[in-house]
Design an enzyme around this catalytic site. Structure first.
Site, PDB file in Angstrom:
ATOM      1  N   THR A 199       3.447  -0.819   7.618  1.00 32.10           N
ATOM      2  CA  THR A 199       2.394  -0.890   8.638  1.00 32.10           C
ATOM      3  C   THR A 199       2.532  -2.166   9.458  1.00 32.10           C
ATOM      4  OG1 THR A 199       0.877   0.379   7.250  1.00 32.10           O
ATOM      5  CG2 THR A 199      -0.100  -0.922   9.015  1.00 32.10           C
TER       6      THR A 199
ATOM      7  N   HIS B 260       5.131  -1.649  12.000  1.00 32.62           N
ATOM      8  CA  HIS B 260       4.628  -0.874  13.145  1.00 32.62           C
ATOM      9  C   HIS B 260       3.887  -1.802  14.113  1.00 32.62           C
ATOM     10  CE1 HIS B 260       5.679   3.184  11.918  1.00 32.62           C
ATOM     11  NE2 HIS B 260       5.194   2.952  10.712  1.00 32.62           N
TER      12      HIS B 260
END
EC number: 1.1.1.103
Length: 341
Positions: free
Chosen positions: A40, A43
């Site tokens: 994450t 990202h």
């Protein structure tokens, strides 16, 4: 305090001087010792479409950590100064139907540490005491710092009975690799994991996978034949979000097989539903970790001899954070730890 912040709406992350977070009556103030970089976080670093829609800028990011309690809200019970803790990164509302039923991981009003509120890539973190988990003395800081993704692996792997079963894991990222180790530890027979990244497949072999299969070079059905499997996999753990991997899983599942899905496809994904129907497959979506049953199982698994330490491949001081993000982005790493000491 030092913190890593998503300072601008563009690729990158920045080391900044941020204000120390303020506590509420039900909160803990945690001095961070070690953090780990999550997919994450990558990202967010790359500022992809999901991040642009989700992350307010500026935002202190990060949600995988271990630290020490240095202050306690006046309403908090059960913690003391000096406790070593990690914590659940999903902050739940406490009043929706699922929260009131004890299914807090399915709260429809979840807020994410390092996503919707200030995160753990900082010298200090504030979270509700409800979300903190005390780390047993015989579990290292390194392992405690990756309890969040380890919890994803444990939650997914333990969704179904594994004893004596043949398991297919699609996706040899760190979570898939840790899931392979969990499956073997609790009594699965064959644990086959697939990917196209040879570095991570080798990590999976070190973590106990029966066979780590590079599907660009080997045929999965040939591997099944080699292992003496005549009826298909009993349990599937989909960790990749890659449509072709899920299609291969559907093709090789036994009738009555069970699939747990953690990997998130990049968009809508078409499948042949007749295979699900005629094989009588059960498919379960997995989100986060069960609060807090998964956390207790994580600690117990490690205390009972499960060794997930090979998944940690890189360590950096926080001032060298860029090297850590470069390592994660290269695909030639397992978990990357950043030290705040």
């Amino acid at each position: 305090m030092k913190a890593l912040s998503k300072l601008k709406a563009e690729k990158g992350i920045w080391l900044v001087d941020a204000p120390k977070p303020e506590m509420g009556h039900n909160d803990l103030l945690i001095k961070i010792k070690k953090t780990a970089i999550c997919g994450t976080d990558m990202h967010i670093y790359n500022w992809d479409e999901w991040s642009q829609k989700t992350i307010p800028v500026p935002m202190v990011v990060g949600h995988e950590y271990v630290g020490e309690v240095v202050d306690i809200g006046q309403e908090v019970r059960g913690f003391k100064i000096g406790d070593r803790v990690s914590g659940e990164g999903h902050i739940t509302c406490g009043h929706c139907r699922n929260c009131r039923a004890g299914r807090t991981h399915l709260c429809r009003n979840t807020s994410g540490v390092g996503v919707n509120r200030e995160g753990s890539f900082a010298e200090y973190l504030v979270i509700p005491a409800f979300n903190a988990f005390k780390i047993p003395d015989d579990i290292s800081d390194d392992l405690a710092s990756i309890f969040d993704p380890f919890g994803n692996a444990v939650h997914t792997a333990l969704s179904f009975d594994l004893v004596g079963e043949d398991v297919l894991i699609t996706g040899a990222g760190p979570i898939g690799i840790m899931a392979a180790a969990v499956c073997r530890h609790v009594g699965a027979r064959h644990v086959v994991i697939t990917d196209v990244n040879e570095y991570r497949l080798e990590l999976a072999r070190k973590m106990g996978a029966t066979r780590a299969v590079n599907v660009a070079q080997e045929n999965l059905k040939d591997v099944m034949k080699e292992l003496g499997m005549t009826e298909g996999f009993d349990v599937g753990l989909e960790m990749s979000g890659v449509p072709s991997a899920f299609h291969a899983m559907l093709d090789t599942m036994n009738h009555g097989g069970k699939i747990a899905m953690l990997g998130i496809p990049g968009g809508e994904m078409a499948i042949d539903w007749s295979k699900v129907i005629f094989k009588g497959l059960v498919i379960k979506g997995i989100y986060g970790r069960e609060m807090f049953e998964t956390w207790y199982k994580m600690a117990s698994l490690i205390q009972s001899g499960l060794d997930i330490s090979p998944i940690i491949t890189h360590h950096y001081k926080i001032d060298d954070f860029q090297k850590g993000f470069d390592a994660m982005g290269s695909g030639q790493s397992g978990k990357v730890i950043l030290s705040w000491d």
